[in-house]
Design an enzyme around this catalytic site. Structure first.
Site, PDB file in Angstrom:
ATOM      1  N   ASP A 122     -19.212 -51.346 -62.278  1.00  0.00           N
ATOM      2  CA  ASP A 122     -18.354 -52.065 -63.217  1.00  0.00           C
ATOM      3  C   ASP A 122     -17.276 -52.857 -62.640  1.00  0.00           C
ATOM      4  OD1 ASP A 122     -16.745 -49.893 -62.435  1.00  0.00           O
ATOM      5  OD2 ASP A 122     -17.020 -48.821 -64.471  1.00  0.00           O
ATOM      6  N   GLU A 171     -25.808 -46.656 -62.463  1.00  0.00           N
ATOM      7  CA  GLU A 171     -24.659 -46.062 -63.109  1.00  0.00           C
ATOM      8  C   GLU A 171     -24.635 -46.937 -64.512  1.00  0.00           C
ATOM      9  OE1 GLU A 171     -20.118 -45.878 -62.758  1.00  0.00           O
ATOM     10  OE2 GLU A 171     -21.044 -44.079 -61.629  1.00  0.00           O
ATOM     11  N   GLU A 219     -13.220 -53.339 -66.136  1.00  0.00           N
ATOM     12  CA  GLU A 219     -14.270 -52.574 -66.056  1.00  0.00           C
ATOM     13  C   GLU A 219     -15.407 -52.689 -67.181  1.00  0.00           C
ATOM     14  OE1 GLU A 219     -11.424 -51.418 -64.997  1.00  0.00           O
ATOM     15  OE2 GLU A 219     -11.462 -51.068 -62.811  1.00  0.00           O
ATOM     16  N   HIS A 253      -4.621 -45.738 -59.779  1.00  0.00           N
ATOM     17  CA  HIS A 253      -4.734 -46.999 -59.448  1.00  0.00           C
ATOM     18  C   HIS A 253      -5.209 -48.060 -60.383  1.00  0.00           C
ATOM     19  CE1 HIS A 253      -9.272 -45.840 -59.490  1.00  0.00           C
ATOM     20  NE2 HIS A 253      -9.162 -47.307 -59.401  1.00  0.00           N
ATOM     21  N   ARG A 297      -6.007 -50.743 -63.053  1.00  0.00           N
ATOM     22  CA  ARG A 297      -4.986 -52.002 -63.509  1.00  0.00           C
ATOM     23  C   ARG A 297      -4.272 -52.032 -64.734  1.00  0.00           C
ATOM     24  NH1 ARG A 297      -7.704 -55.184 -60.080  1.00  0.00           N
ATOM     25  NH2 ARG A 297      -6.819 -57.192 -59.623  1.00  0.00           N
ATOM     26  N   HIS A 314      -3.579 -45.319 -52.816  1.00  0.00           N
ATOM     27  CA  HIS A 314      -4.544 -46.496 -52.840  1.00  0.00           C
ATOM     28  C   HIS A 314      -4.021 -47.576 -52.088  1.00  0.00           C
ATOM     29  CE1 HIS A 314      -7.016 -49.668 -54.271  1.00  0.00           C
ATOM     30  NE2 HIS A 314      -8.012 -48.897 -54.905  1.00  0.00           N
TER      31      HIS A 314
HETATM   32  C1  UD1 Z   1     -10.851 -51.785 -57.718  1.00  0.00           C
HETATM   33  C2  UD1 Z   1     -11.744 -52.054 -58.983  1.00  0.00           C
HETATM   34  C3  UD1 Z   1     -11.804 -50.928 -59.756  1.00  0.00           C
HETATM   35  C4  UD1 Z   1     -12.064 -49.563 -58.986  1.00  0.00           C
HETATM   36  C5  UD1 Z   1     -11.295 -49.537 -57.597  1.00  0.00           C
HETATM   37  C6  UD1 Z   1     -11.717 -48.312 -56.683  1.00  0.00           C
HETATM   38  C7  UD1 Z   1     -11.746 -54.062 -60.003  1.00  0.00           C
HETATM   39  C8  UD1 Z   1     -10.851 -55.145 -60.857  1.00  0.00           C
HETATM   40  N1  UD1 Z   1     -11.092 -53.088 -59.834  1.00  0.00           N
HETATM   41  O1  UD1 Z   1      -9.656 -51.779 -58.060  1.00  0.00           O
HETATM   42  O2  UD1 Z   1     -12.678 -50.896 -60.704  1.00  0.00           O
HETATM   43  O3  UD1 Z   1     -11.872 -48.350 -59.639  1.00  0.00           O
HETATM   44  O4  UD1 Z   1     -11.344 -50.696 -57.122  1.00  0.00           O
HETATM   45  O5  UD1 Z   1     -10.787 -48.166 -55.959  1.00  0.00           O
HETATM   46  O6  UD1 Z   1     -12.734 -54.525 -59.400  1.00  0.00           O
HETATM   47  N2  UD1 Z   1      -6.402 -53.261 -50.927  1.00  0.00           N
HETATM   48  C9  UD1 Z   1      -6.498 -53.139 -49.619  1.00  0.00           C
HETATM   49  N3  UD1 Z   1      -7.558 -52.461 -48.749  1.00  0.00           N
HETATM   50  C10 UD1 Z   1      -8.530 -51.958 -49.533  1.00  0.00           C
HETATM   51  C11 UD1 Z   1      -8.556 -52.143 -50.760  1.00  0.00           C
HETATM   52  C12 UD1 Z   1      -7.704 -52.751 -51.561  1.00  0.00           C
HETATM   53  O7  UD1 Z   1      -5.492 -53.843 -48.868  1.00  0.00           O
HETATM   54  O8  UD1 Z   1      -9.321 -51.259 -48.770  1.00  0.00           O
HETATM   55  C13 UD1 Z   1      -5.502 -54.033 -51.608  1.00  0.00           C
HETATM   56  C14 UD1 Z   1      -5.556 -55.578 -51.374  1.00  0.00           C
HETATM   57  O9  UD1 Z   1      -4.165 -56.210 -51.444  1.00  0.00           O
HETATM   58  C15 UD1 Z   1      -6.115 -56.014 -52.767  1.00  0.00           C
HETATM   59  C16 UD1 Z   1      -5.660 -54.791 -53.779  1.00  0.00           C
HETATM   60  O10 UD1 Z   1      -5.489 -53.586 -53.009  1.00  0.00           O
HETATM   61  O11 UD1 Z   1      -5.855 -57.312 -53.153  1.00  0.00           O
HETATM   62  C17 UD1 Z   1      -6.575 -54.663 -54.911  1.00  0.00           C
HETATM   63  O12 UD1 Z   1      -7.875 -54.485 -54.773  1.00  0.00           O
HETATM   64  P1  UD1 Z   1      -8.869 -54.894 -56.008  1.00  0.00           P
HETATM   65  O13 UD1 Z   1     -10.400 -54.619 -55.470  1.00  0.00           O
HETATM   66  O14 UD1 Z   1      -8.962 -56.080 -56.477  1.00  0.00           O
HETATM   67  O15 UD1 Z   1      -8.364 -53.693 -56.962  1.00  0.00           O
HETATM   68  P2  UD1 Z   1      -8.468 -52.316 -57.021  1.00  0.00           P
HETATM   69  O16 UD1 Z   1      -7.056 -51.726 -57.571  1.00  0.00           O
HETATM   70  O17 UD1 Z   1      -8.578 -51.751 -55.493  1.00  0.00           O
HETATM   71  N1  UDP Z   2     -11.863 -41.003 -52.576  1.00  0.00           N
HETATM   72  C1  UDP Z   2     -11.836 -40.971 -51.314  1.00  0.00           C
HETATM   73  N2  UDP Z   2     -10.690 -41.015 -50.333  1.00  0.00           N
HETATM   74  C2  UDP Z   2      -9.397 -40.894 -51.119  1.00  0.00           C
HETATM   75  C3  UDP Z   2      -9.572 -41.074 -52.439  1.00  0.00           C
HETATM   76  C4  UDP Z   2     -10.616 -41.008 -53.443  1.00  0.00           C
HETATM   77  O1  UDP Z   2     -12.863 -41.020 -50.469  1.00  0.00           O
HETATM   78  O2  UDP Z   2      -8.361 -40.881 -50.567  1.00  0.00           O
HETATM   79  C5  UDP Z   2     -13.179 -41.118 -53.324  1.00  0.00           C
HETATM   80  C6  UDP Z   2     -13.523 -40.152 -54.423  1.00  0.00           C
HETATM   81  O3  UDP Z   2     -14.048 -39.100 -53.822  1.00  0.00           O
HETATM   82  C7  UDP Z   2     -14.344 -41.004 -55.362  1.00  0.00           C
HETATM   83  C8  UDP Z   2     -14.008 -42.235 -55.227  1.00  0.00           C
HETATM   84  O4  UDP Z   2     -13.223 -42.512 -53.929  1.00  0.00           O
HETATM   85  O5  UDP Z   2     -15.648 -40.877 -54.857  1.00  0.00           O
HETATM   86  C9  UDP Z   2     -13.203 -42.705 -56.448  1.00  0.00           C
HETATM   87  O6  UDP Z   2     -12.521 -44.000 -56.096  1.00  0.00           O
HETATM   88  P1  UDP Z   2     -11.482 -44.685 -56.995  1.00  0.00           P
HETATM   89  O7  UDP Z   2     -10.946 -43.673 -57.701  1.00  0.00           O
HETATM   90  O8  UDP Z   2     -10.786 -45.637 -56.176  1.00  0.00           O
HETATM   91  O9  UDP Z   2     -12.194 -45.574 -57.930  1.00  0.00           O
HETATM   92  P2  UDP Z   2     -13.042 -45.431 -59.223  1.00  0.00           P
HETATM   93  O10 UDP Z   2     -13.903 -43.981 -59.238  1.00  0.00           O
HETATM   94  O11 UDP Z   2     -12.050 -45.313 -60.300  1.00  0.00           O
HETATM   95  O12 UDP Z   2     -13.726 -46.552 -59.821  1.00  0.00           O
END
Ligand code: UD1
Ligand code: UDP
Length: 367
Positions: free
Chosen positions: A96, A118, A132, A205, A207, A238
Site C-alpha cells: 500500500d 497482501e 496507504e 512513523h 504520516r 525511522h
Molecule cells: C513509507 C510509507 C509507509 C510505510 C513506511 C515504512 C508512503 C507514503 N509511506 O513511509 O506506508 O509504512 O514507509 O517505513 O509510502 N528516509 C531516509 N532513508 C530511508 C527511508 C526514509 O532518509 O531509508 C527519509 C527520507 O528523507 C524520506 C523520508 O524518510 O524522504 C520519508 O520517506 P517515505 O518513504 O516518503 O515515507 P515513510 O514515512 O518512510
Molecule cells: N523493522 C526493522 N528494523 C527496525 C524497525 C522495524 O527491520 O528498526 C521491521 C519490522 O520487523 C517490520 C517492518 O520493519 O517488518 C515494519 O516497517 P514499518 O513499521 O516501517 O512499516 P509498516 O509496516 O508500518 O508499513
C-alpha cells in the site's frame, strides 16, 4: 518461461517480498526480475543485504523529505523504461505505498497483468492510514491476482465485487520471513543493555501521526516509563526527519534508548525477546501476534482486525492520557497482560510464498 517482475521500494515491502523473490527464483518455470524503486534507501538496503537479494534495476527515487507527488511521479517515469525493456508477463507489487500504486498504474497503462501481494486489507477511510488505504484500494482495482493474507481480507475483496477465482488466501509472507530471521540465539548491544529488565519496543512513523499526535504519544510513553523502574524502552527511530525531530522528546532518559533502525534479523529477535510493543506500524502488528507479544497500537483504526479479535492488539489512539493509561495498565495488571500475551497466528503459517508461486503457476497453465 514466464517473466515475473517484482517491484518494491520500502523496508516493509522488502521484508515481505524478499522471501517471495527467493521462492520465485527457485521455480524453473519463471524468470524472476527484481526492480526496487528505492523509495527508501538505507532501510531498504538493510533488508536486501539480509536476504541477499540483488536488484536487477534500482530507480533510486528517494529524496530528503520527499512528497507523495515526488515518489509517484518518479516511480511511474522509471518503470515505464523498465517495463519496456523487460516485457514481463506479470508484475508483482506489495501492499500500500506510492511505490505499489505507481507500479500497478504503470503496468495497467502498458496492459501488463498485476499480482497484488497482501491484498484486501481495508479500513475504508482513505485518509487513515494516509495514503496507504487509497494505494491498496487502487492496486486492487488494477490487479488480476489478489493474494489475500486472511479470510477477512478475502471477504473485503469479494464484497467489492472481485472475481472469487482471482482471490487466493495465502497467509502473509511476513510469517515466512520470520522463519528465516528468528530462533538463532541472536544477541547484540541493545539486548545486552535491556538484560534483566522488562524490555518494551517502540516504533512510530505514520504520516497521519506527524506533528501533535507523535508528541502526545511520546509524552504519554515517557510518563509511564518514568513510573516503572524495571522497564527499559528501546526505540529504533525511522530515518524520516519529521519523526527524528519528534523523537528528541524521548532523549536523555536513562531507561530509554533511541537507536538507528536495525536490520530485520535484529528487529525480529527484539520482538521475540521483548515484554510488549507500542507501535503505529502495520507489519509489526502481524509479527507481534505471531509471538504473542501484546501490542498497543498507536492509531485510531487498524486494517488488521484479526489481531484485535485474537486479543494481542489493542488500539489506544494517540492522546497522551490514553497512551499513558493503556501502557501503565499493561505494565501493572498481570491479568490484562496474560490475556493479551497468548500466541496466535491469524496472519499465516509461513507458507504464503509457496501458495503465491503455485497460484501463478496454475493461472499461467490455464491460460
Ligand atoms: C513509507 C510509507 C509507509 C510505510 C513506511 C515504512 C508512503 C507514503 N509511506 O513511509 O506506508 O509504512 O514507509 O517505513 O509510502 N528516509 C531516509 N532513508 C530511508 C527511508 C526514509 O532518509 O531509508 C527519509 C527520507 O528523507 C524520506 C523520508 O524518510 O524522504 C520519508 O520517506 P517515505 O518513504 O516518503 O515515507 P515513510 O514515512 O518512510
Ligand atoms: N523493522 C526493522 N528494523 C527496525 C524497525 C522495524 O527491520 O528498526 C521491521 C519490522 O520487523 C517490520 C517492518 O520493519 O517488518 C515494519 O516497517 P514499518 O513499521 O516501517 O512499516 P509498516 O509496516 O508500518 O508499513
Amino acid at each position: 518461461m514466464k517473466r515475473i517482475l517484482v517491484v518494491f521500494g520500502t523496508r516493509p515491502e522488502a521484508i515481505k517480498m524478499c522471501p517471495l523473490v527467493l521462492a520465485l527464483k527457485k521455480t524453473p518455470a519463471f524468470k524472476t526480475v527484481v526492480c526496487v524503486t528505492g523509495q527508501h534507501r538505507e532501510m531498504l538496503d538493510q533488508v536486501l543485504g539480509f536476504f541477499k537479494v540483488t536488484p536487477d534495476h534500482d530507480l533510486c527515487v528517494m529524496r530528503e523529505r520527499q512528497t507523495l507527488f515526488d515518489i509517484t511521479f518518479r516511480v511511474m517515469e522509471g518503470l515505464r523504461g523498465v517495463y519496456g525493456q523487460e516485457l514481463p508477463d506479470a508484475v508483482l507489487v506489495h501492499g500500500d505505498t506510492p511505490t505499489t500504486f505507481a507500479a500497478a498504474l504503470a503496468a495497467f497503462y502498458m496492459k501488463i497483468p498485476v499480482g497484488h501481494v497482501e491484498a484486501g486489507l481495508r479500513t475504508y477511510d482513505i485518509y487513515a492510514p494516509f495514503p496507504e488505504e487509497f494505494d491498496r484500494q487502487a492496486a486492487g482495482l488494477i490487479a488480476k491476482w489478489h493474494f489475500a493474507p486472511t479470510e477477512r481480507a478475502r471477504q473485503n475483496l469479494l464484497s467489492e465485487g472481485k472475481d472469487p477465482r482471482a482471490v487466493y488466501i495465502t497467509g502473509n509472507t511476513v510469517i515466512d520471513a520470520l522463519k528465516l530471521t528468528t530462533g538463532k540465539g541472536f544477541t547484540d548491544d541493545a539486548l545486552a543493555w535491556a538484560e534483566g529488565s522488562r524490555m518494551v519496543l517502540l516504533t512510530a512513523h505514520r504520516r497521519e501521526n506527524w506533528g501533535g499526535p507523535l508528541e502526545r504519544i511520546f509524552r504519554g510513553v515517557r510518563r509511564a516509563v518514568e513510573e516503572t523502574p524495571d522497564v527499559k524502552l528501546l526505540f529504533p527511530v525511522h530515518h524520516n526527519p519529521v519523526v527524528r525531530r519528534a523523537a528528541e522528546l524521548l532523549r536523555g532518559f536513562e531507561r530509554i534508548r533511541l537507536i538507528e533502525p536495525v536490520d530485520v534479523l535484529a528487529f525480529h529477535n527484539y520482538i521475540a525477546r521483548c515484554y510488549m510493543i507500542l507501535t503505529d506500524s502495520g507489519g509489526i502488528q502481524e509479527e507481534a501476534s505471531a509471538f504473542g507479544k501484546p501490542v498497543l497500537v498507536l492509531r485510531d483504526v487498524t486494517e488488521r482486525p484479526e489481531g484485535v479479535e485474537a486479543g494481542t492488539l489493542k488500539l489506544v489512539g494517540t492522546e497522551e492520557e490514553a497512551v499513558y493509561q493503556g501502557f501503565l495498565r499493561l505494565l501493572t495488571d498481570r491479568t490484562e497482560y496474560g490475556r493479551m500475551s497468548r500466541a496466535v497466528s491469524p496472519y499465516g503459517d509461513g507458507h504464503a510464498c509457496e501458495r503465491i508461486v503455485n497460484a501463478l503457476l496454475d493461472s499461467f497453465r490455464e491460460n
